[in-house]
Design an enzyme around this catalytic site. Structure first.
Site, short mmCIF file in Angstrom:
data_model
loop_
_atom_site.label_atom_id
_atom_site.label_comp_id
_atom_site.label_asym_id
_atom_site.label_seq_id
_atom_site.Cartn_x
_atom_site.Cartn_y
_atom_site.Cartn_z
N ARG A 1 -28.00 -82.03 17.52
CA ARG A 1 -28.90 -81.60 17.36
C ARG A 1 -30.18 -82.87 18.50
O ARG A 1 -29.57 -83.80 17.85
CB ARG A 1 -29.68 -80.98 15.93
CG ARG A 1 -29.47 -79.69 16.07
CD ARG A 1 -29.77 -78.37 16.90
NE ARG A 1 -29.07 -77.62 15.64
CZ ARG A 1 -27.89 -77.23 16.18
NH1 ARG A 1 -27.18 -76.92 17.03
NH2 ARG A 1 -27.95 -75.35 15.21
N HIS B 1 -25.80 -76.76 25.35
CA HIS B 1 -25.90 -75.98 24.12
C HIS B 1 -24.49 -74.77 23.75
O HIS B 1 -24.22 -75.05 23.73
CB HIS B 1 -26.78 -75.84 23.38
CG HIS B 1 -27.12 -76.24 21.85
ND1 HIS B 1 -28.33 -75.78 20.98
CD2 HIS B 1 -25.83 -75.77 21.13
CE1 HIS B 1 -27.83 -75.46 19.90
NE2 HIS B 1 -26.24 -75.96 19.46
#
Ligand code: NAP
Ligand code: GLV
Length: 308
Positions: free
Chosen positions: A223, A271
């Site tokens: 993240r 992502h």
């Protein structure tokens, strides 16, 4: 009792179709089209709108559509009574491991450098290290860290792993929390696979970069919140870091004016290291729904206090 999907940017209809095949008699709705919020006891979330669950008075479980759960745990409006589950899935592990392996090979075989050279029609050969000569260190040896470590080892890399508690994994040199310095001083490609918790936000900062051997590379597939972006840019400027391969960002999509986009030593992916596969992962979502109905223990429940 019904199921409601709160899924942003991740193909809600496909998830609904897969779940309907597994639970044909079950009412499954996609937010905001919910007939009766009081019937919803099971919610499936990917980056839901903060506060949205307060309208669902009988909600018992929120299932994350991914391995990560911070998008749920950061929503303080969610009652402590509600259970949170996450995805643990072989396909998710395989996809993460193969993504990280690909990037480690791209780094060690100078592929990113050659792509940059190609932009200038530059023919310049560099020497390279074999996987057997390259040490990859993984921050976070949970489900994904372990699978990634094993695939890297099978492909010849020397692999080190760091986690809160000490692990015993064949062929992997493991370190516990207090041994971070020892782990970093040997790591030539650093891979981040930690969850976001109070203890890990901003953990990848100048202190970490400065302990790596000069010219190491960094891969973030966890993240964006785990990394201090300014420290990362500075480490690249000082050539302390060679490459940063970033799949995740504090703000997604990455804003157009972010310095990462134009940086010659930053490689960006959207992502996409490992996307939860509806075909494989909907089985555990359906199974947990049935367990909820039958008042049985749920699979893959998150420790909300610990944060993962
Ligand atoms: P996990 O099984 O919960 O593993 C977490 C690991 O981090 C564990 O080894 C844990 O240590 C370690 N850890 C947690 N806090 C720590 C701390 N303060 N210090 C040291 N180690 C710590 O998680 P996972 O399933 O592997 O997933 C990891 C993350 O990957 C997710 O949270 C998600 O954000 C990210 N992810 C990204 C993508 C993508 O496409 N980019 C896809 C899936 C997941 P212990 O083992 O000692 O508890
Ligand atoms: C993806 O980022 C996940 O958490 O599964």
């Amino acid at each position: 009792m019904s199921i409601a999907l709160f899924i942003q940017h991740r193909f809600s209809e496909r998830w609904k179709d897969h779940l309907t095949t597994l639970l044909p008699d079950q009412k499954i709705e996609i937010y905001p089209e919910i007939e009766n919020p009081d019937m919803v006891e099971y919610a499936i979330s990917w980056k839901h709108e903060m506060g949205v669950f307060s309208q669902f008075k009988n909600l018992k479980v929120i299932a994350s559509l991914g391995a990560g759960v911070h998008h749920i745990l950061k929503d303080e409006s969610i009652s402590k009574e509600i259970k949170v589950t996450r995805i643990v899935d072989d396909q998710l592990q395989k996809d993460m491991a193969s993504f990280v392996l690909t990037q480690c090979l791209n780094v060690s075989r100078n592929i990113f450098q050659y792509l940059r050279q190609q932009e200038n029609k530059e023919w310049k050969l560099s020497t390279y290290k074999t996987p057997e000569e390259t040490k990859v260190g993984i921050l976070g040896m949970g489900v994904l860290g372990k699978a990634t470590a094993q695939l890297l080892h099978q492909n010849g890399f020397q692999v080190l792993g760091w986690s809160r508690s000490k692990k015993e994994i064949d062929h992997i040199t493991t370190y516990e929390a207090s041994e971070l310095n020892q782990f970093l001083s040997q790591t030539e490609i650093l891979v981040c696979l930690l969850p976001i918790t109070k203890a890990t936000i901003g953990i990848v900062n100048h202190e970490i970069f400065n302990q790596l051997p000069k010219g190491s590379s960094f891969i973030n597939v966890a993240r964006g919140e785990l990394v201090e972006d300014a420290d990362l840019l500075q480490a690249l400027e000082k050539k302390q870091l060679n490459w940063a391969i970033l799949d995740v960002f504090k703000e997604e999509p990455l804003p157009e004016d972010h310095l990462f986009w134009e940086h010659p030593k930053v490689v960006i992916t959207p992502h996409s290291a490992s996307l939860t596969n509806p075909k494989t992962a909907s089985k555990q979502l359906a199974e947990n729904y049935l367990r909820l109905e039958e008042k049985k223990d749920l699979l893959n429940v998150v420790d909300r206090e610990r944060g993962y």
